[in-house]
Design an enzyme around this catalytic site. Structure first.
Site, mmCIF file in Angstrom:
data_model
loop_
_atom_site.group_PDB
_atom_site.id
_atom_site.type_symbol
_atom_site.label_atom_id
_atom_site.label_comp_id
_atom_site.label_asym_id
_atom_site.label_seq_id
_atom_site.Cartn_x
_atom_site.Cartn_y
_atom_site.Cartn_z
ATOM 1 N N GLY A 130 4.623 7.025 -1.327
ATOM 2 C CA GLY A 130 5.914 6.361 -1.472
ATOM 3 C C GLY A 130 7.037 6.727 -0.533
ATOM 4 N N GLY A 131 6.748 7.338 0.623
ATOM 5 C CA GLY A 131 7.822 7.654 1.571
ATOM 6 C C GLY A 131 8.604 6.416 1.989
ATOM 7 N N LYS A 132 7.880 5.351 2.334
ATOM 8 C CA LYS A 132 8.545 4.119 2.765
ATOM 9 C C LYS A 132 9.174 3.388 1.567
ATOM 10 C CE LYS A 132 5.238 3.807 6.457
ATOM 11 N NZ LYS A 132 4.361 4.809 5.812
ATOM 12 N N ASP A 175 -0.521 0.373 -5.261
ATOM 13 C CA ASP A 175 -1.556 1.121 -4.548
ATOM 14 C C ASP A 175 -2.815 1.147 -5.404
ATOM 15 O OD1 ASP A 175 -1.370 3.032 -1.914
ATOM 16 O OD2 ASP A 175 -2.972 3.671 -3.251
ATOM 17 N N ASP A 207 1.643 -1.512 4.735
ATOM 18 C CA ASP A 207 1.360 -0.314 5.536
ATOM 19 C C ASP A 207 -0.117 -0.015 5.277
ATOM 20 O OD1 ASP A 207 1.450 2.012 6.955
ATOM 21 O OD2 ASP A 207 2.371 3.184 5.353
ATOM 22 N N CYS A 232 -0.405 3.594 11.140
ATOM 23 C CA CYS A 232 -0.096 4.790 11.952
ATOM 24 C C CYS A 232 -1.329 5.088 12.804
ATOM 25 C CB CYS A 232 0.321 5.970 11.094
ATOM 26 S SG CYS A 232 -0.838 6.405 9.799
ATOM 27 N N CYS A 253 0.886 -1.183 0.000
ATOM 28 C CA CYS A 253 0.000 0.000 0.000
ATOM 29 C C CYS A 253 0.915 1.222 0.000
ATOM 30 C CB CYS A 253 -0.891 0.020 1.242
ATOM 31 S SG CYS A 253 -1.772 -1.526 1.550
#
Length: 419
Positions: free
Chosen positions: A231-233, A251, A298, A351, A227
């Site tokens: 795209g930070g991770k 995604d 995530d 989160c 997911c």
């Protein structure tokens, strides 16, 4: 701009934000697009006043009952985050007298609900879980989050970035846990700095960096960010893979994946393959069944771990929405697990602050999938050069809290598929 006009704009912005029909950051951003005449200080005052009202909405609404005039104007006056001069210049004599009276009230004597400013459905499970640590959490989520950066190890070293930021007048310190993290107080404009344009750093909360560390992908592996969002991770995983192997960024939202493109270009990574999928059982996913070394899920979640940044979420989420999310989380985790090859690693993350979205989902998955063996978080993180891992591990899972770790609230559980 005349202070009275500024107070009128704050009133109008609050009127829009308190409808709670879209994310507050979107409302603020759209408002500023329509008011290009506003300077930096005025924008700061308006945005921060809006967030201050959203953080403590119940308190301000209670205190605002005694005033007169538009409710949103009273809320703006009570929660004002600009200068005293801006506020005084915009108020009439009656408002000044009223504000002075309200400021005399001892807030410590008010009912609990007006001090924690959380809906009951959220306050009750957090109180039950945290006990005495509940009020420190309230204090932490009532404040502003610092700005965390991840150094792109493909392009730069952490100490060099600290030195370059210092030259630009920005004080950055190494994060306590993540080996690639930097923390900056306040909100300096980074986008124009050469090191940002070059892709030496990305904005990413330290907690989010630790999720990538828990996945710990190696050179040449096949990895899936199930997911991926913006795209930070994904970018953190790609750097850990040293730009080798294949990293699929899936995604369901093409719009979110579009947000990854400019970041990907800056990062210098060429091992990332973004792909929009229709749902968690998409054919693209079926083709990868049992072939993937590491999978990060995530999952879509309430986002309640980000209340320092998105205080409106506590008013926009509901028990019904959480229920729907847990069904989705279970389905997505089940589907993603099929991709993992024997000996491979699966990580489930959110989160969220709520056990229902975190431990409950992880424990139910473990019970239903005896072929997946739990991996203790502390050991997995330590092997990725993360510091002080014993502070991050609770019952073998990663659990991060704003009041304890100064990160957003994060959860993750990791498993290895039995060979």
């Amino acid at each position: 701009m005349h202070p009275n006009a500024l107070l009128d704009l704050a009133t109008e912005l609050l009127r829009q934000a308190l409808k709670l029909d879209q994310p507050a950051d979107m409302v603020v951003s759209n408002f500023f697009k329509h008011h290009r005449e506003l300077g930096q200080r005025e924008r700061h005052a308006l945005a921060e006043t809006t967030y201050a009202v959203l953080r403590q909405r119940l308190l301000w609404a209670h205190l605002a009952q005694s005033g007169s005039g538009a409710l949103e104007r009273r809320l703006a006056i009570l929660a004002w985050q600009g200068t005293d001069g801006q506020l005084r210049g915009g108020m009439g004599p009656h408002e000044q007298k009223w504000l002075a009276e309200v400021r005399e009230i001892d807030q410590a004597t008010l009912p609990e609900k007006l001090r924690h400013n959380l809906p009951d459905w959220l306050a009750n499970p957090l109180k039950a879980e945290l006990g005495e640590d509940f009020w420190p959490l309230v204090a932490a989520i009532s404040g502003q989050a610092p700005l965390d950066l991840r150094v792109n190890t493909q392009k730069a070293k952490r100490e060099d970035v600290i030195a370059e930021l210092k030259e630009a007048g920005i004080e950055a310190v190494a994060t306590p846990y993540s080996p690639w993290g930097l923390r900056i107080q306040g909100k300096p404009a980074l986008q124009k700095l050469p090191l940002f344009i070059r892709g030496d750093v990305e904005v990413q909360d330290e907690g989010s960096q630790l999720l990538a560390a828990l996945v710990a992908p190696k050179r040449g592996e096949m990895v899936v960010d199930f997911c991926a969002g913006a795209g930070g991770k994904t970018l953190a995983l790609g750097a850990l893979m040293r730009n080798t192997g294949r990293l699929y960024a899936f995604d369901v939202s093409g719009y979110r994946l579009e947000g990854l493109k400019p970041r990907l270009a800056r990062s210098g990574l060429s091992n990332v393959y973004p792909a929009q999928i229709a749902h968690e059982r998409d054919d693209r996913i079926k083709r990868l069944t049992g072939k993937i070394d590491r999978v990060l899920v995530d999952a879509p979640c309430s986002g309640l771990g980000t209340l320092r940044r998105n205080p409106d979420l506590k008013w926009r989420q509901s028990p019904k929405a959480i229920e729907e999310l847990t069904v989705k989380q279970t389905a997505i985790l089940d589907s993603a697990a099929r991709l993992v090859k024997p000996g491979g690693r699966l990580v489930y993350a959110t989160c969220s602050l709520l056990k229902r979205e975190n431990e409950d989902i992880a424990l139910a998955f473990a019970a239903a999938h005896p072929d997946f063996e739990p991996l203790p978080a502390a050991a997995a993180l330590a092997s990725a050069q993360v510091e002080r891992t014993d502070e991050l591990d609770r019952d073998g899972m990663l659990r991060l809290w704003p009041q304890r770790h100064a990160t957003d609230g994060f959860f993750a559980a990791a498993w290895q598929r039995k060979s």
